[in-house]
Design a protein around this motif. Sequence first.
Motif, PDB file in Angstrom:
ATOM      1  N   CYS A   1       0.982  -1.175   0.046  1.00 39.29           N
ATOM      2  CA  CYS A   1      -0.088   0.163   0.054  1.00 39.29           C
ATOM      3  C   CYS A   1       0.871   1.334  -0.154  1.00 39.29           C
ATOM      4  N   GLY A   2       0.208   2.541   0.095  1.00 42.09           N
ATOM      5  CA  GLY A   2       0.773   3.821  -0.005  1.00 42.09           C
ATOM      6  C   GLY A   2       1.886   3.948   1.251  1.00 42.09           C
ATOM      7  N   THR A   3       1.643   3.218   2.347  1.00 38.83           N
ATOM      8  CA  THR A   3       2.481   3.319   3.333  1.00 38.83           C
ATOM      9  C   THR A   3       3.522   2.759   3.220  1.00 38.83           C
ATOM     10  N   ASP A   4       3.547   1.466   2.661  1.00 30.34           N
ATOM     11  CA  ASP A   4       4.916   0.834   1.971  1.00 30.34           C
ATOM     12  C   ASP A   4       5.892   1.736   1.079  1.00 30.34           C
ATOM     13  N   HIS A   5       5.094   2.328   0.232  1.00 24.34           N
ATOM     14  CA  HIS A   5       5.816   3.490  -0.517  1.00 24.34           C
ATOM     15  C   HIS A   5       6.573   4.539   0.449  1.00 24.34           C
ATOM     16  N   ALA A   6       6.020   4.902   1.451  1.00 25.78           N
ATOM     17  CA  ALA A   6       6.386   5.922   2.172  1.00 25.78           C
ATOM     18  C   ALA A   6       7.471   5.500   2.809  1.00 25.78           C
ATOM     19  N   LEU A   7       7.144   4.221   3.580  1.00 25.56           N
ATOM     20  CA  LEU A   7       8.522   3.693   4.416  1.00 25.56           C
ATOM     21  C   LEU A   7       9.528   3.411   3.412  1.00 25.56           C
ATOM     22  N   TYR A   8       9.610   2.935   2.290  1.00 25.66           N
ATOM     23  CA  TYR A   8      10.603   2.701   1.514  1.00 25.66           C
ATOM     24  C   TYR A   8      11.403   4.055   1.043  1.00 25.66           C
ATOM     25  N   ALA A   9      10.696   5.187   1.186  1.00 23.13           N
ATOM     26  CA  ALA A   9      11.249   6.607   0.704  1.00 23.13           C
ATOM     27  C   ALA A   9      11.815   7.087   1.943  1.00 23.13           C
ATOM     28  N   GLY A  10      11.680   6.452   3.246  1.00 22.21           N
ATOM     29  CA  GLY A  10      12.254   7.284   4.704  1.00 22.21           C
ATOM     30  C   GLY A  10      11.149   8.014   5.195  1.00 22.21           C
ATOM     31  N   LEU A  11       9.947   7.625   4.779  1.00 14.91           N
ATOM     32  CA  LEU A  11       8.937   8.508   5.526  1.00 14.91           C
ATOM     33  C   LEU A  11       8.205   7.746   6.523  1.00 14.91           C
ATOM     34  N   PRO A  12       7.614   8.347   7.423  1.00  7.96           N
ATOM     35  CA  PRO A  12       6.896   7.523   8.521  1.00  7.96           C
ATOM     36  C   PRO A  12       5.378   7.198   7.964  1.00  7.96           C
ATOM     37  N   GLY A  13       5.092   5.792   8.448  1.00  8.60           N
ATOM     38  CA  GLY A  13       3.643   5.379   8.362  1.00  8.60           C
ATOM     39  C   GLY A  13       2.919   5.884   9.679  1.00  8.60           C
ATOM     40  N   SER A  14       2.147   4.618   9.904  1.00  7.11           N
ATOM     41  CA  SER A  14       1.506   4.787  11.489  1.00  7.11           C
ATOM     42  C   SER A  14       2.503   5.047  12.534  1.00  7.11           C
ATOM     43  N   ALA A  15       3.767   4.740  12.168  1.00  9.50           N
ATOM     44  CA  ALA A  15       5.100   4.939  13.087  1.00  9.50           C
ATOM     45  C   ALA A  15       6.007   4.815  11.988  1.00  9.50           C
ATOM     46  N   SER A  16       7.376   5.263  12.692  1.00  6.76           N
ATOM     47  CA  SER A  16       8.390   4.932  11.688  1.00  6.76           C
ATOM     48  C   SER A  16       9.043   3.740  11.696  1.00  6.76           C
TER      49      SER A  16
END
Length: 337
Positions: A37-52
């Motif tokens: 999901c989009g959260t995985d894209h964010a985590l991959y890019a170094g951004l936080p999801g529901s947590a870091s």
Amino acid sequence: MKALVLTGIKQLEVQDVETPEVKPDEVLVHTAYAGICGTDHALYAGLPGSASAVPPIVLGHENSGVVAKVGSEVKNVKVGDRVTVDPNIYCGECKYCRTSRPEMCENLSAVGVTRDGGFEDYFTAPAKVVYAIPDSVSLKAAAVTEPLSCAVHGVDLLEIHPYQKALVIGDGFMGQLFVQTLQAYGVSEVTLSGRNDEKLKLNHDRFGAKTINTAKGEQIPTNEYDIVIEAVGRPETQEQAVEAAARGGQVSMFGVGNPDDKFSINSYEVFQKQLKIQGAFINPYCFEDSIALMASGKVDVLPLLSHEFDVKEVDDFVNGRIKNVSKAVVKLAGEEA
């Protein structure tokens, strides 16, 4: 066993790792499918999801599989059970947990975010977040229980009546889930606004949604809808959501925006329409309802899944080398897990 490990920002590596041991209150799951999901894209890019997420870490917070082993204290599932896993783990001790707002937990941890998740052959999770699924729900469908549960939470926060007309802005996977969820909760008419002909046609033909294609110049009516779900997270669509709401309407700001984005709002319009503007964060204790919606057939997630990947293809997808993906799941062991 094989695991897809996030070793740094935009760095994924398939590694051979040890199968994790279970603690007394944990379950070892043989992974069948894991959603991306989009959260995985964010985590991959170094951004936080529901947590870091702190590398090295195995992502994958949307999961299904078969119980391979249970800890000595586990009573809710047994070896061989087909299961799905709620990634969010609440501390139960902070002021939010103790006042029935666990989604605001000050010590939130999550499978696939702060601890290893489903992009590996086996992963562990506390038994309290592991849910058995009935035979009527496939392991592939069960892998996306988590996003469905987020839609359920968003709807739970609203006051729902059969007479209402609802608008969902955004034809991505979450927007499409909201169409069926609102219908399942009894809303009489749901309109989906988006830019993708294929997705709009699917939701019209299969699920009975009205549609608005803004890419073709079709306009979202103003002052029209009792419920508006903003499932994009962009300032322009957030402004559209407020404008589309009727008097006495409810607006759910569900789409995840850029942390620095802001949108303009007419305060008199909020006053004059007596609007309720509501955020919706994660999915507190919504898995039972979500599983029931799929088991009953009131929500059918399978037509919304556009791609099935191998673990080795995940890097190409999150890097943007694989295009036109509506929703992807990664097959690990499959139905035979």
